[in-house]
Design an enzyme around this catalytic site. Structure first.
Site, PDB file in Angstrom:
ATOM      1  N   HIS A 119       0.832  -1.282   0.327  1.00  0.00           N
ATOM      2  CA  HIS A 119       0.016   0.178   0.107  1.00  0.00           C
ATOM      3  C   HIS A 119       0.672   1.078  -0.049  1.00  0.00           C
ATOM      4  CE1 HIS A 119      -3.794  -2.778   2.138  1.00  0.00           C
ATOM      5  NE2 HIS A 119      -3.662  -3.182   0.487  1.00  0.00           N
ATOM      6  N   CYS A 127       3.357  13.363  -6.952  1.00  0.00           N
ATOM      7  CA  CYS A 127       2.789  14.266  -7.578  1.00  0.00           C
ATOM      8  C   CYS A 127       0.909  13.606  -8.211  1.00  0.00           C
ATOM      9  CB  CYS A 127       2.697  14.615  -9.268  1.00  0.00           C
ATOM     10  SG  CYS A 127       1.556  15.456 -10.700  1.00  0.00           S
ATOM     11  N   GLY A 187      -1.840  -9.036  12.431  1.00  0.00           N
ATOM     12  CA  GLY A 187      -1.976  -8.212  12.889  1.00  0.00           C
ATOM     13  C   GLY A 187      -3.253  -8.065  11.582  1.00  0.00           C
TER      14      GLY A 187
HETATM   15  P1  NAD Z   1      -7.441  -2.778  10.055  1.00  0.00           P
HETATM   16  O1  NAD Z   1      -7.014  -2.111  10.683  1.00  0.00           O
HETATM   17  O2  NAD Z   1      -8.666  -3.672   9.240  1.00  0.00           O
HETATM   18  O3  NAD Z   1      -7.232  -4.342  11.274  1.00  0.00           O
HETATM   19  C1  NAD Z   1      -5.712  -4.731  12.230  1.00  0.00           C
HETATM   20  C2  NAD Z   1      -5.940  -6.051  12.447  1.00  0.00           C
HETATM   21  O4  NAD Z   1      -5.199  -5.737  13.416  1.00  0.00           O
HETATM   22  C3  NAD Z   1      -7.492  -6.183  13.796  1.00  0.00           C
HETATM   23  O5  NAD Z   1      -8.221  -7.581  12.950  1.00  0.00           O
HETATM   24  C4  NAD Z   1      -6.903  -6.083  14.696  1.00  0.00           C
HETATM   25  O6  NAD Z   1      -7.699  -7.593  15.309  1.00  0.00           O
HETATM   26  C5  NAD Z   1      -5.953  -6.336  15.064  1.00  0.00           C
HETATM   27  N1  NAD Z   1      -5.010  -6.215  16.264  1.00  0.00           N
HETATM   28  C6  NAD Z   1      -4.927  -4.781  16.336  1.00  0.00           C
HETATM   29  N2  NAD Z   1      -4.145  -5.327  17.829  1.00  0.00           N
HETATM   30  C7  NAD Z   1      -2.913  -6.182  17.192  1.00  0.00           C
HETATM   31  C8  NAD Z   1      -1.929  -6.371  17.860  1.00  0.00           C
HETATM   32  N3  NAD Z   1      -1.469  -5.989  19.072  1.00  0.00           N
HETATM   33  N4  NAD Z   1      -1.577  -7.591  17.638  1.00  0.00           N
HETATM   34  C9  NAD Z   1      -1.675  -8.187  16.252  1.00  0.00           C
HETATM   35  N5  NAD Z   1      -3.330  -7.818  15.596  1.00  0.00           N
HETATM   36  C10 NAD Z   1      -3.837  -6.924  16.475  1.00  0.00           C
HETATM   37  O7  NAD Z   1      -6.177  -3.054   9.117  1.00  0.00           O
HETATM   38  P2  NAD Z   1      -5.111  -3.859   8.354  1.00  0.00           P
HETATM   39  O8  NAD Z   1      -6.195  -5.359   8.333  1.00  0.00           O
HETATM   40  O9  NAD Z   1      -3.652  -3.226   8.110  1.00  0.00           O
HETATM   41  O10 NAD Z   1      -6.521  -2.639   6.703  1.00  0.00           O
HETATM   42  C11 NAD Z   1      -6.575  -1.958   6.781  1.00  0.00           C
HETATM   43  C12 NAD Z   1      -5.446  -0.524   5.988  1.00  0.00           C
HETATM   44  O11 NAD Z   1      -5.419   0.529   6.720  1.00  0.00           O
HETATM   45  C13 NAD Z   1      -5.054  -1.174   5.272  1.00  0.00           C
HETATM   46  O12 NAD Z   1      -4.869  -1.058   3.771  1.00  0.00           O
HETATM   47  C14 NAD Z   1      -3.235   0.040   5.753  1.00  0.00           C
HETATM   48  O13 NAD Z   1      -2.459   0.493   5.215  1.00  0.00           O
HETATM   49  C15 NAD Z   1      -3.485   0.355   6.498  1.00  0.00           C
HETATM   50  N6  NAD Z   1      -3.394   1.572   7.595  1.00  0.00           N
HETATM   51  C16 NAD Z   1      -2.109   1.299   8.030  1.00  0.00           C
HETATM   52  C17 NAD Z   1      -1.336   1.502   8.732  1.00  0.00           C
HETATM   53  C18 NAD Z   1      -0.053   1.857   8.919  1.00  0.00           C
HETATM   54  O14 NAD Z   1       0.857   1.672   8.426  1.00  0.00           O
HETATM   55  N7  NAD Z   1       0.602   1.135  10.199  1.00  0.00           N
HETATM   56  C19 NAD Z   1      -2.210   2.145  10.174  1.00  0.00           C
HETATM   57  C20 NAD Z   1      -3.925   2.087   9.875  1.00  0.00           C
HETATM   58  C21 NAD Z   1      -3.750   2.338   8.462  1.00  0.00           C
END
Ligand code: NAD
Length: 243
Positions: A119, A127, A187
């Site tokens: 992602h 841009c 996660g």
């Molecule tokens: P999501 O927010 O949909 O899901 C997060 C998952 O992590 C949940 O299933 C939750 O139960 C689990 N979780 C929470 N705490 C945890 C822990 N301590 N250990 C293990 N699991 C844990 O996120 P996703 O599946 O990554 O998808 C959503 C989109 O969000 C992606 O496209 C991503 O690019 C983006 N995103 C990225 C970031 C980042 O770069 N850190 C942050 C937020 C969202």
């Protein structure tokens, strides 16, 4: 056998491993997942309404400011034991691919090398029209800043909901999923496609699929091993036990 022991024993002899990480892996570094409530100024906004091309077209200033806030939050975050454990695991396993949906760059900061960023990366700016990377010193100031070449708005180099993935990255991730002995999904809510299809591709090719998550996801029912709990506790237990 207890599921953790089963996973440890499988990993001990594995020659090829692919890992898919989601925002849960960075939660313990203080970067909120999209499904966690946002805080402060942004608590009334749903990220699903900000991380889209439609939101940027409607209100580029709002979307840019939200990303400025997230960049600052991420800039203050440090890799946690989950990131470190994956970087250690890469040193032990001959063929190791880390596929991440995270845009925070924390896996590389922890020392992981073979990383596929599905992602994009929030630290890069492109841009919105030409898609070329623009360095901050060349920004034409504004909110959002503008491209020095064509004057279009700049945007973070991340994949928004509804957009296609960068060319070649998903193909490389599919190949790693289809060719690994063990596939770990850690996660991630397993609902954002096409990333969510990877564990199924691995399964169809005969890989052992391990899920690490404190909660149920659509993958839970079909994964071979489900490890309940936080990535920061479980991944270090898996990666250190092979030494
Ligand atoms: P999501 O927010 O949909 O899901 C997060 C998952 O992590 C949940 O299933 C939750 O139960 C689990 N979780 C929470 N705490 C945890 C822990 N301590 N250990 C293990 N699991 C844990 O996120 P996703 O599946 O990554 O998808 C959503 C989109 O969000 C992606 O496209 C991503 O690019 C983006 N995103 C990225 C970031 C980042 O770069 N850190 C942050 C937020 C969202």
């Amino acid at each position: 056998m207890n599921p953790t022991r089963e996973a440890v024993s499988a990993l001990r002899n594995a020659r090829s491993v692919a890992v898919l990480t989601g925002s849960g892996v960075s939660a313990e570094s203080g970067v909120p997942t999209f499904r966690d409530a946002q805080t402060g100024l942004w608590e009334n906004y749903d990220p699903m309404d900000l991380a889209t091309p439609e939101a940027f077209a409607r209100n580029p200033e709002l979307v840019w400011e939200w990303y400025e806030w997230r960049r600052k939050l991420i800039g203050e975050a440090k890799p946690n034991p989950a990131h470190e454990a994956l970087s250690e695991l890469e040193k032990r396993v001959p063929d190791f691919t880390l596929i991440t949906q995270n845009v925070d760059g924390l896996h590389r900061e922890a020392g992981s090398e073979n990383v596929l960023e599905l992602h994009g990366n929030i630290h890069r700016t492109v841009c919105s029209k030409e898609r070329t990377t623009i360095e901050p010193e060349n920004f034409i100031e504004g909110t959002p800043p503008k491209c020095p070449n064509c004057g279009a708005f700049l945007r973070p180099d991340v994949v928004w909901f509804g957009e296609t993935l960068p060319v070649g990255v998903m193909e490389a991730a599919s190949e790693a999923a289809r060719n690994c002995e063990i596939f770990i999904s850690a996660g991630t809510s397993s609902v954002v496609y096409p990333a969510a299809s990877l564990p199924y591709e691995a399964m169809e090719s005969g890989s052992l699929v391990i899920e690490i998550n404190p909660d149920d996801t659509p993958l839970t029912a079909v994964a071979d091993i489900v490890l309940r709990g936080s990535a920061g506790e479980i991944l270090p237990a898996l990666s250190s036990s092979g030494e």
